[in-house]
Motif scaffolding. Structure first.
Motif, PDB file in Angstrom:
ATOM      1  N   UNK A 116     -11.175  15.763  12.968  1.00 48.59           N
ATOM      2  CA  UNK A 116      -9.802  15.597  12.473  1.00 48.59           C
ATOM      3  C   UNK A 116      -9.604  16.413  11.196  1.00 48.59           C
ATOM      4  N   UNK A 117      -8.467  17.069  11.107  1.00 51.63           N
ATOM      5  CA  UNK A 117      -8.168  17.931   9.959  1.00 51.63           C
ATOM      6  C   UNK A 117      -7.232  17.196   9.006  1.00 51.63           C
ATOM      7  N   UNK A 118      -7.735  16.910   7.804  1.00 50.45           N
ATOM      8  CA  UNK A 118      -6.976  16.140   6.817  1.00 50.45           C
ATOM      9  C   UNK A 118      -6.774  16.992   5.575  1.00 50.45           C
ATOM     10  N   UNK A 119      -5.526  17.088   5.133  1.00 53.66           N
ATOM     11  CA  UNK A 119      -5.169  17.935   3.999  1.00 53.66           C
ATOM     12  C   UNK A 119      -5.615  17.369   2.663  1.00 53.66           C
ATOM     13  N   UNK A 120      -5.149  17.995   1.629  1.00 57.00           N
ATOM     14  CA  UNK A 120      -5.570  17.659   0.261  1.00 57.00           C
ATOM     15  C   UNK A 120      -4.896  16.371  -0.232  1.00 57.00           C
ATOM     16  N   UNK A 121      -5.595  15.723  -1.185  1.00 52.32           N
ATOM     17  CA  UNK A 121      -5.070  14.549  -1.896  1.00 52.32           C
ATOM     18  C   UNK A 121      -4.667  13.431  -0.929  1.00 52.32           C
ATOM     19  N   UNK A 122      -5.574  13.134  -0.005  1.00 52.84           N
ATOM     20  CA  UNK A 122      -5.337  12.103   1.017  1.00 52.84           C
ATOM     21  C   UNK A 122      -5.658  10.730   0.443  1.00 52.84           C
ATOM     22  N   UNK A 123      -4.752   9.759   0.670  1.00 53.20           N
ATOM     23  CA  UNK A 123      -4.970   8.390   0.213  1.00 53.20           C
ATOM     24  C   UNK A 123      -4.964   7.461   1.424  1.00 53.20           C
ATOM     25  N   UNK A 124      -6.052   6.733   1.589  1.00 51.78           N
ATOM     26  CA  UNK A 124      -6.167   5.711   2.627  1.00 51.78           C
ATOM     27  C   UNK A 124      -6.356   4.382   1.903  1.00 51.78           C
ATOM     28  N   UNK A 125      -5.284   3.611   1.806  1.00 52.42           N
ATOM     29  CA  UNK A 125      -5.264   2.397   0.987  1.00 52.42           C
ATOM     30  C   UNK A 125      -5.435   1.176   1.895  1.00 52.42           C
ATOM     31  N   UNK A 126      -6.363   0.283   1.560  1.00 54.24           N
ATOM     32  CA  UNK A 126      -6.627  -0.894   2.402  1.00 54.24           C
ATOM     33  C   UNK A 126      -6.766  -0.454   3.857  1.00 54.24           C
ATOM     34  N   UNK A 127      -7.663   0.461   4.113  1.00 52.30           N
ATOM     35  CA  UNK A 127      -7.659   1.178   5.384  1.00 52.30           C
ATOM     36  C   UNK A 127      -8.310   0.489   6.554  1.00 52.30           C
ATOM     37  N   UNK A 128      -8.827  -0.731   6.389  1.00 50.67           N
ATOM     38  CA  UNK A 128      -9.595  -1.380   7.467  1.00 50.67           C
ATOM     39  C   UNK A 128      -8.814  -1.368   8.778  1.00 50.67           C
ATOM     40  N   UNK A 129      -9.488  -0.967   9.870  1.00 47.12           N
ATOM     41  CA  UNK A 129      -8.867  -0.952  11.185  1.00 47.12           C
ATOM     42  C   UNK A 129      -8.123   0.318  11.519  1.00 47.12           C
ATOM     43  N   UNK A 130      -8.100   1.272  10.609  1.00 44.77           N
ATOM     44  CA  UNK A 130      -7.414   2.543  10.870  1.00 44.77           C
ATOM     45  C   UNK A 130      -8.271   3.428  11.769  1.00 44.77           C
ATOM     46  N   UNK A 131      -7.618   4.118  12.717  1.00 43.81           N
ATOM     47  CA  UNK A 131      -8.293   5.042  13.630  1.00 43.81           C
ATOM     48  C   UNK A 131      -7.556   6.377  13.590  1.00 43.81           C
ATOM     49  N   UNK A 132      -8.305   7.460  13.359  1.00 51.41           N
ATOM     50  CA  UNK A 132      -7.739   8.818  13.311  1.00 51.41           C
ATOM     51  C   UNK A 132      -8.489   9.659  14.330  1.00 51.41           C
ATOM     52  N   UNK A 133      -7.786  10.120  15.350  1.00 51.33           N
ATOM     53  CA  UNK A 133      -8.409  10.770  16.493  1.00 51.33           C
ATOM     54  C   UNK A 133      -8.827  12.206  16.263  1.00 51.33           C
ATOM     55  N   UNK A 134      -9.542  12.734  17.243  1.00 57.23           N
ATOM     56  CA  UNK A 134     -10.204  14.041  17.147  1.00 57.23           C
ATOM     57  C   UNK A 134      -9.250  15.183  16.822  1.00 57.23           C
ATOM     58  N   UNK A 135      -8.105  15.262  17.491  1.00 55.19           N
ATOM     59  CA  UNK A 135      -7.219  16.417  17.332  1.00 55.19           C
ATOM     60  C   UNK A 135      -6.083  16.143  16.343  1.00 55.19           C
TER      61      UNK A 135
END
Length: 327
Positions: A116-135
């Motif tokens: 997965x391609x994630x840009x700059x200054x990414x914030x994942x707040x209280x992220x439990x249970x989050x799913x980010x797929x391959x593409x």
């Protein structure tokens, strides 16, 4: 971060790397280690500063986030895993990247595919249970909360290729939202909690789900509350908290106006309006479906995506006047 802080961050990332991998994995990594670490440190430093700036609970304390915030561990491990994923000549590249991603999952409850391609200054707040797929592709300055799914539209036997969402810059996604399929979320869109998004969302749009309809409105202005649309028989019905005077138009799948249609109000009540669709007679190519309904007034501008029955009704109204290409 200051030089001393950057050095401390480098040591911390290296420590995570060593504890997550086997000795033979580290041997494979050695020729690439400097490039992996240098890139990851820069990215993690920006993520850390963005988190501290945007999360009031942390009071700007980067050391608190780095040492105790489980959701930040997910981002930290993804930065390492993705850098490994990018090293084409690395032996066991995918295996090592997945081991790092799995270490982040075990420590945070967040699953991010290393591709997965994630840009700059990414914030994942209280992220439990989050799913980010391959593409998945996520732009700069995005903010996600817990339980977000950026997944494929199907369940099993999904095709290869691009099958996960793309988020523009500055997108915010509320807790429990699900964005499914190869849809595009425009820059600075706001996805409210618990939304299920299966179609593209334009830039600078606020999205909420009401009675299984995806409702979009401009970010500025007060919320109107419930608004729904559906087709019954040969009439379009609007129900809910309706504006006194509105401009109502039909948009195609690309949010372009269908200028060949006009809507004539036949019933006007406080919480219910009924419309007859009329074709202005212009010969036109077939629009791209599904169709959307735009309702605007002086306070706000809203778009109801694919109201039940609208596309079928418009097809029937336009059929005699649609231009046949090559026929």
């Amino acid at each position: 971060m200051r030089y001393l802080d950057r050095l401390k961050l480098y040591d911390g990332l290296l420590d995570h790397l060593v504890h997550a991998l086997k000795a033979e994995d580290m041997e494979h990594l050695m020729p690439y280690l400097d490039g992996i670490m240098d890139s990851a440190v820069v990215q993690v430093a920006e993520d850390l500063q963005a988190y501290a700036a945007r999360d009031p609970a942390s009071c700007g304390r980067t050391e608190l986030i780095l040492d105790t915030y489980a959701s930040f561990k997910a981002v930290l491990f993804h930065r390492l895993a993705h850098q490994v994923w990018l090293r084409g000549g690395l032996v066991e590249r995918e295996l090592i990247a997945h081991r790092l991603a799995n270490a982040g999952k075990l420590q945070s409850g967040v699953e991010i595919h290393p591709a997965a391609r994630i840009g700059r200054r990414f914030v994942l707040d209280h992220g439990f249970g989050t799913v980010i797929g391959e593409t998945c592709e996520i732009g700069d300055d995005c903010y996600l909360l817990s339980g977000v799914t950026l997944g494929a539209a199907g369940i099993a036997d999904n095709p290869g290729g691009k099958r996960h969402p793309s988020l523009g810059n500055g997108v915010e996604v509320g807790a429990g939202a699900r964005i499914l399929g190869a849809v595009h979320i425009g820059d600075h869109a706001f996805i409210s909690p618990a939304c299920v998004i299966t179609q593209d969302v334009p830039a600078n749009t606020r999205v909420s789900i009401v009675n299984q309809l995806q409702m979009q409105r401009a970010s500025a202005g007060a919320s109107r509350g419930y608004l729904g649309a559906f087709v019954l028989g040969e009439r379009l019905h609007l129900v809910g908290e309706l504006p006194e005077a509105e401009e109502i138009t039909v948009l195609d799948a690309d949010h372009h106006l269908l200028g060949c249609l006009t809507l004539e109000c036949t019933v006007r009540e406080r919480h219910h309006r009924q419309y007859r669709l009329r074709n202005l007679g212009a010969v036109t190519p077939a629009p791209r479906y599904p169709l959307n309904l735009r309702i605007g007034d002086v306070l706000q501008d809203m778009t109801l995506l694919d109201p039940p029955g609208l596309s079928h009704l418009v097809r029937a109204v336009l059929k005699p006047h649609i231009l046949s290409i090559g026929g």
